[in-house]
Structure formats: C-alpha cells, structure tokens
Design an enzyme around this catalytic site. Structure first.
Site, PDB file in Angstrom:
ATOM      1  N   LYS A 205      40.533  41.283  45.781  1.00  0.00           N
ATOM      2  CA  LYS A 205      40.662  40.968  44.353  1.00  0.00           C
ATOM      3  C   LYS A 205      39.596  41.740  43.593  1.00  0.00           C
ATOM      4  O   LYS A 205      38.397  41.589  43.845  1.00  0.00           O
ATOM      5  CB  LYS A 205      40.499  39.468  44.127  1.00  0.00           C
ATOM      6  CG  LYS A 205      40.532  39.102  42.652  1.00  0.00           C
ATOM      7  CD  LYS A 205      40.596  37.623  42.437  1.00  0.00           C
ATOM      8  CE  LYS A 205      40.605  37.295  40.957  1.00  0.00           C
ATOM      9  NZ  LYS A 205      40.685  35.854  40.718  1.00  0.00           N
ATOM     10  N   LYS A 260      45.103  42.345  44.294  1.00  0.00           N
ATOM     11  CA  LYS A 260      45.213  41.975  42.894  1.00  0.00           C
ATOM     12  C   LYS A 260      44.258  42.799  42.064  1.00  0.00           C
ATOM     13  O   LYS A 260      43.097  42.900  42.473  1.00  0.00           O
ATOM     14  CB  LYS A 260      44.878  40.480  42.780  1.00  0.00           C
ATOM     15  CG  LYS A 260      44.920  39.927  41.390  1.00  0.00           C
ATOM     16  CD  LYS A 260      44.540  38.490  41.434  1.00  0.00           C
ATOM     17  CE  LYS A 260      44.490  37.986  40.013  1.00  0.00           C
ATOM     18  NZ  LYS A 260      43.855  36.701  39.950  1.00  0.00           N
TER      19      LYS A 260
HETATM   20  C1  PBG Z   1      40.896  32.792  38.746  1.00  0.00           C
HETATM   21  C2  PBG Z   1      42.090  33.661  38.663  1.00  0.00           C
HETATM   22  C3  PBG Z   1      42.276  34.740  37.778  1.00  0.00           C
HETATM   23  C4  PBG Z   1      43.576  35.169  37.953  1.00  0.00           C
HETATM   24  C5  PBG Z   1      44.153  34.379  38.944  1.00  0.00           C
HETATM   25  N1  PBG Z   1      43.212  33.449  39.381  1.00  0.00           N
HETATM   26  C6  PBG Z   1      41.394  35.322  36.735  1.00  0.00           C
HETATM   27  C7  PBG Z   1      40.069  35.797  37.057  1.00  0.00           C
HETATM   28  O1  PBG Z   1      39.687  36.026  38.215  1.00  0.00           O
HETATM   29  O2  PBG Z   1      39.310  35.931  36.095  1.00  0.00           O
HETATM   30  C8  PBG Z   1      44.200  36.295  37.159  1.00  0.00           C
HETATM   31  C9  PBG Z   1      45.663  36.286  37.061  1.00  0.00           C
HETATM   32  C10 PBG Z   1      46.232  37.159  35.995  1.00  0.00           C
HETATM   33  O3  PBG Z   1      45.537  37.913  35.280  1.00  0.00           O
HETATM   34  O4  PBG Z   1      47.452  37.086  35.855  1.00  0.00           O
HETATM   35  N2  PBG Z   1      40.073  32.841  39.805  1.00  0.00           N
END
Ligand code: PBG
Length: 338
Positions: A205, A260
C-alpha cells in the site's frame, strides 16, 4: 523466451487473422473478467433509510446500515464476490487512540451483522483493519512521541480484528501498514477461535495522493489536516520493497495480498503475481474512480468502455480480485453481456 523465429514472420504470419471476427477474437482471448472477481467498497453512516452524496466521488453515496444490507443483497445476486465496509465515524466518537474501533456497537460491526444476517455466506464481508476512521488525528495508528507507534498500534489492531470477526466478518483486511501486524492478527484471530477468517493484507500500500476523495468520504481528511502517511505507507518510487512486504506477509499468514492504488501500479501487480503463488488483489482507489467518473461525465471518455478496460487491465496484470467503486455497475454490465 522463445527464439524469435518460432513466432513466424510476415507474410505467412498475419496476426490480424485472429482479430477478424468476433468469434475468433473471443476464442483466443487470454484474460476474462467476471463479477466473482469484484469486491465493492461501500461507506456506511448512522441513521435509517438515509444516503449522503460524496462531492468528490459523484455517483457514490454514503448509506445507512439498512441500505448497506440491501446493497449487499443486490451485490450477492449480481454474483459480486465481496463487499468491503468503510464506516463514517461521527466526529464525537473519534479519539487520540481510536478506541471506538474496538466497540462492538460501532458502525462497521452493526453493518457487518446486518449484512451477514441478510446474505449469510453468499459473498465475502470484508472489514478494514486500521485506526484512521476512529482517530482524532486521522492516522492509522496511535501517536507516541510524534510518531505513529508500531507495536502499540498492532496490539489495538488485533482487538479490532477480533471485534470485527465476532460481528461476522469473513475477511479481515489490514490496511494500516504497521510492521508485523499480519502475524499478530493471525495469531489473535486463531486464539479467539477464528481460524477460518481470511486475511487479505494491504501488503503493498503506497503513500498515494489518489486516496484524496476517500478521505473526504470517511471524513478523515479534516482530521489529518494535510499530514502525510509516509512513515508507514510505501514510497511510490519503490518496487523491490513491495516484494519484501509481500514475502513477510505471506510468512505471517496472509491469504491474499493487495496492491493499492491500482491503475498507476499495474507493474507491481504483475511483479507480485509473477513472484509469488498467492492470489493478488488490487484496489482501484477513490482518486481513480473520480478520474474515470468525472472525465466520463464531462464527455471526454466513454464510461462503460473505459471502466471495463480498466477492469481487464487489472486481470491481465494478474489480479484475482478487484476492489472498485464501480463494482455494482460493472456486474450489471457483465450480466447483460452474458
Ligand atoms: C485507510 C484506508 C484508506 C483507503 C482504504 N483504507 C485511506 C488511507 O490510507 O488514507 C483508501 C481507499 C481509496 O482511496 O479508495 N487505512
């Protein structure tokens, strides 16, 4: 690599023969997409029968628990593989340590129970593990000495995961990027009797600017106030590091590993798929959704064709599972086509 000569040469070889008719194009198609590959992320709010639009994600609405259960039922009947629940926590319930994450009456638990009751095991119920929906500072963990503290956060995440599993989650998806959390959560789940709950790790991520609209949707943008998550999410410049993250998560017990964001990170999907024998998931995040949606409504793109192309690109890169805000729409398109 095959020797070049074994590919044939022009004019004896004409690749356009395999593109001439629809039947042959379909016959030699290498990758397929089905609604079973999809996971639909939804945003849940308090109330009954209520929805709220999200300005930066036109077409996506936050919905109350009863409507979330209805949405899950529609998803199941469309053959969608899973639904991922994101709670919009009322500001008054946010705190420094995000303790509302372990409250069995919080929104994600109520939505999980309602969906499980309505849909049983017809689709996966994916619960995000991370503290950002619950912290007053918007970070995914607790802050100690100005730093998102790893080990202290992990022990809360274990309780959070058990809380969600008790509510009926069948997939636990840690998105926090703390070190060692997969092993700790696996052990905590097993000790609590949840050996059969799947762990889908947000393994690679990245600290991405494409999460902007999501942070509006769950209301964490205000809490973060411009702070970044670079001390725990990955540097977008790195790819070897994704291999290390995934190798560790597999050792620690992850069942599925996620990349992601999605479209700007297809190289990572491909590399992980080639390097490991584990299903890879990919998240087409809120910013990607916004780009496709807004460009389509401005008349610059054909929404259906571009969205389906993006789905096929994820499958081609090697993803088994695609999290997308377009899931319901894509499943409807696919069901009509069949
Ligand atoms: C939180 C989380 C996030 C997303 C999914 N879980 C945001 C972040 O890490 O700030 C992002 C999903 C998206 O942008 O569609 N931990």
């Amino acid at each position: 690599m095959q020797p070049l000569s074994s590919f044939g040469s022009f004019p004896a070889t004409r690749l356009r023969r395999l593109r001439r008719w629809d039947w042959v194009r379909q016959m030699v198609q290498e990758t397929h997409l089905s609604s079973a590959n999809l996971i639909w992320p939804i945003f849940v709010i308090d109330g009954k029968g209520s929805t709220e639009p999200i300005k930066t994600m036109p077409g996506v609405e936050r919905m109350s628990v009863d409507l979330a259960a209805e949405a899950a039922e529609r998803a199941a009947s469309l053959g969608i593989g899973g639904i991922a629940i994101f709670p919009v926590t009322p500001p008054g319930l946010k705190s420094e340590d995000g303790r509302h994450a372990i409250d069995s009456e919080n929104l994600i638990c109520r939505a999980t129970r309602a969906i499980r009751e309505r849909c049983g095991d017809k689709l996966g119920i994916v619960c995000d593990v991370a503290l950002d929906p619950y912290t007053s500072h918007g970070h995914d963990g607790v802050i100690i000495d100005n730093y998102v503290a790893n080990d202290e956060t992990v022990s809360i995440l274990c309780e959070q995961a058990i809380n969600q599993a008790r509510a009926g989650a069948t997939v636990i998806a840690p998105s926090d990027m703390m070190d060692g959390r997969i092993g700790a959560i696996r052990k905590a789940l097993d000790d609590a009797g949840f050996q059969h709950v799947t762990i889908m790790s947000y393994a690679a991520k990245y600290a991405s600017a494409f999460y902007g609209p999501f942070r509006d949707a769950v209301g964490s943008a205000k809490n973060l106030g411009g702070a970044s998550k670079k001390t725990y999410q990955m540097n977008p410049a790195n790819t070897d590091e994704a291999i290390r993250e995934v190798a560790l998560d597999i050792q620690e017990g992850a069942d599925i590993v996620m990349v992601k964001p999605g479209m700007p990170y297809l190289d990572i999907v491909r590399r992980l798929h080639d390097s490991f024998s584990i299903p890879v998931a990919v998240y087409q995040v809120s910013g990607e959704y916004a780009m496709l949606k807004m460009a389509s409504s401005a008349g610059a793109l054909n929404e259906k064709e571009c969205v389906l192309e993006s789905m096929m690109a994820f499958r081609r890169a090697g993803a088994s599972c695609i999290l997308t805000y377009f899931a319901e729409q894509v499943a409807e398109w696919l069901n009509v086509a069949e």
